[in-house]
Enzyme design. Sequence first.
Site, PDB file in Angstrom:
ATOM      1  N   GLU A  58      -0.333  94.408  29.868  1.00 39.95           N
ATOM      2  CA  GLU A  58      -0.653  93.657  31.091  1.00 39.95           C
ATOM      3  C   GLU A  58      -2.107  93.862  31.524  1.00 39.95           C
ATOM      4  O   GLU A  58      -2.377  94.384  32.612  1.00 39.95           O
ATOM      5  CB  GLU A  58       0.271  94.114  32.231  1.00 39.95           C
ATOM      6  CG  GLU A  58       1.747  93.953  31.935  1.00 39.95           C
ATOM      7  CD  GLU A  58       2.642  94.571  33.014  1.00 39.95           C
ATOM      8  OE1 GLU A  58       2.166  95.439  33.782  1.00 39.95           O
ATOM      9  OE2 GLU A  58       3.810  94.188  33.086  1.00 39.95           O
ATOM     10  N   CYS A 108     -21.046  95.940  60.010  1.00 43.68           N
ATOM     11  CA  CYS A 108     -21.408  96.987  60.972  1.00 43.68           C
ATOM     12  C   CYS A 108     -20.848  98.323  60.514  1.00 43.68           C
ATOM     13  O   CYS A 108     -19.972  98.898  61.191  1.00 43.68           O
ATOM     14  CB  CYS A 108     -20.865  96.633  62.343  1.00 43.68           C
ATOM     15  SG  CYS A 108     -21.442  95.039  62.895  1.00 43.68           S
TER      16      CYS A 108
HETATM   17  C1  PLP Z   1       1.966  96.953  36.954  1.00 43.73           C
HETATM   18  C2  PLP Z   1       0.532  96.648  36.686  1.00 43.73           C
HETATM   19  N1  PLP Z   1       0.217  96.034  35.533  1.00 43.73           N
HETATM   20  C3  PLP Z   1      -1.063  95.723  35.241  1.00 43.73           C
HETATM   21  C4  PLP Z   1      -2.081  96.021  36.113  1.00 43.73           C
HETATM   22  C5  PLP Z   1      -3.478  95.622  35.748  1.00 43.73           C
HETATM   23  O1  PLP Z   1      -4.341  96.700  35.670  1.00 43.73           O
HETATM   24  P1  PLP Z   1      -5.827  96.475  35.173  1.00 43.73           P
HETATM   25  O2  PLP Z   1      -6.391  95.364  35.993  1.00 43.73           O
HETATM   26  O3  PLP Z   1      -6.493  97.753  35.424  1.00 43.73           O
HETATM   27  O4  PLP Z   1      -5.756  96.102  33.727  1.00 43.73           O
HETATM   28  C6  PLP Z   1      -1.794  96.670  37.319  1.00 43.73           C
HETATM   29  C7  PLP Z   1      -2.878  97.024  38.255  1.00 43.73           C
HETATM   30  O5  PLP Z   1      -2.711  97.576  39.287  1.00 43.73           O
HETATM   31  C8  PLP Z   1      -0.449  96.986  37.613  1.00 43.73           C
HETATM   32  O6  PLP Z   1      -0.116  97.586  38.770  1.00 43.73           O
END
Ligand code: PLP
Length: 434
Positions: free
Chosen positions: A291, A361
């Site tokens: 992901e 600010c």
């Molecule tokens: C469950 C999950 N997957 C993927 C990501 C993506 O992480 P990154 O943008 O660091 O690749 C996050 C980021 O918080 C996440 O919480």
Amino acid sequence: MSEPLPPGGPWSATTRFEPVARTGGVPLADLAERFGTPAYVLDEADVRQRCRAYRSALPGARVVYAAKAFLCRAMAAWIREEGLGLDVCSGGELAIARSVGFPADRIVFHGNAKSPGELRQAVECGVGRVVVDNLAEITRIAGLVPPGGRQKVLLRVIPDVEAGAHPAVRTGGEGQKFGLSVATGDAAAAVARVLRQPELELAGLHCHLGSQIRTPEPYEEAAHVMVEQLARVRDTYGVVLPELDLGGGQGIAYLEGEYFLTPADFAVRVVKAVEERAAALGLPVPRLIVEPGRSVSGPAGLTLYRVVAVKRALTRTFVAVDGRMSDNPRPSLYGARYTARLVGRRSGMPDRPVTLVGHHCEAGDVLADDVPLPADVRPGDVLAVPATGAYHHSMASTYNLTGRPPVVAVHDGTARLIVRREEIDDLLRRDVGL
Ligand SMILES: Cc1ncc(COP(=O)(O)O)c(C=O)c1O
């Protein structure tokens, strides 16, 4: 063979500085003139190239872009066209995905406190996977599945592996809010509960270690832990779960010469770790899901600012721009560091270090420290800050009632507005108090 990534450093694949600074073939000074400043610029070719790099580095895996890094309709459409899935963690992100016809079965729905409404929308539109983060939501999800239907779920397990650039983005250890603990027995209880629900199909396990991770070792460690958890499910219930989602978190370069984790380096090491551990435990190799968020959209973005004032203080020189911590909260949240370049005019003057500050600010409204800029930098100059495609627009706020900047996509010599600037009228319209 993996497709090559754009050259290292914080600038996007099509950004060049000679003879004039340009991205996607469009001079950055022209963009500042046409769309105003501050403005986020997104290099479409760079985003697409990174999607392809992930897909070719992990041909057997499902690559799911983490929408929280940056999402708008155009981005969702690019992700769809490149064949990736989409990780969403709110009803809003899901709505954007649906508005461009993103295939629901490629959507992974996340969240540690999903509202009943969000869960209903997710199940009703048929998202591919819901990631279960706590015991209570198991029966809630099951209760939403229509008769005869089955919702695939993944269980988010805490691998107890600490990684990430800052404590606030380390999500793989015990003692933070995400996931089901192995140590307390919640992870095992969740497996048992899901397997008892005929409306749910347990597709696999999930973990996410954290963000801005620049070495593969933590992923190898997590891969071992998670494959062991898959083996435990097999040993306890005789069920072989087909999927293992290792989350995102791959780090990018924010400064010149900074090391980052390429999809190829990540893939080679992680696939090997999963395969070796599975072989040792006599388990079929699970299908990987990854992901990435930041490493897909981050380097594709830059922010254009115009200099408003230059102030020589006793200890340093402040360059105040028309942007602020509300278009980039990362320095104040995580101590993140950035660089910048003067674009739009040439200066023969040598560089000297300055502190780039915004207009809020707050003395802490610092966008970048120790940035080398020509000694004659002056009001009216346009500056570009690289690597702002992830967790900038998506984390922007309207502090001091300042509207959020627009997002401009550049590609093959053309520029188009994909998210318009938030105007004072937009902010006034929400205020219905009198
Ligand atoms: C469950 C999950 N997957 C993927 C990501 C993506 O992480 P990154 O943008 O660091 O690749 C996050 C980021 O918080 C996440 O919480």
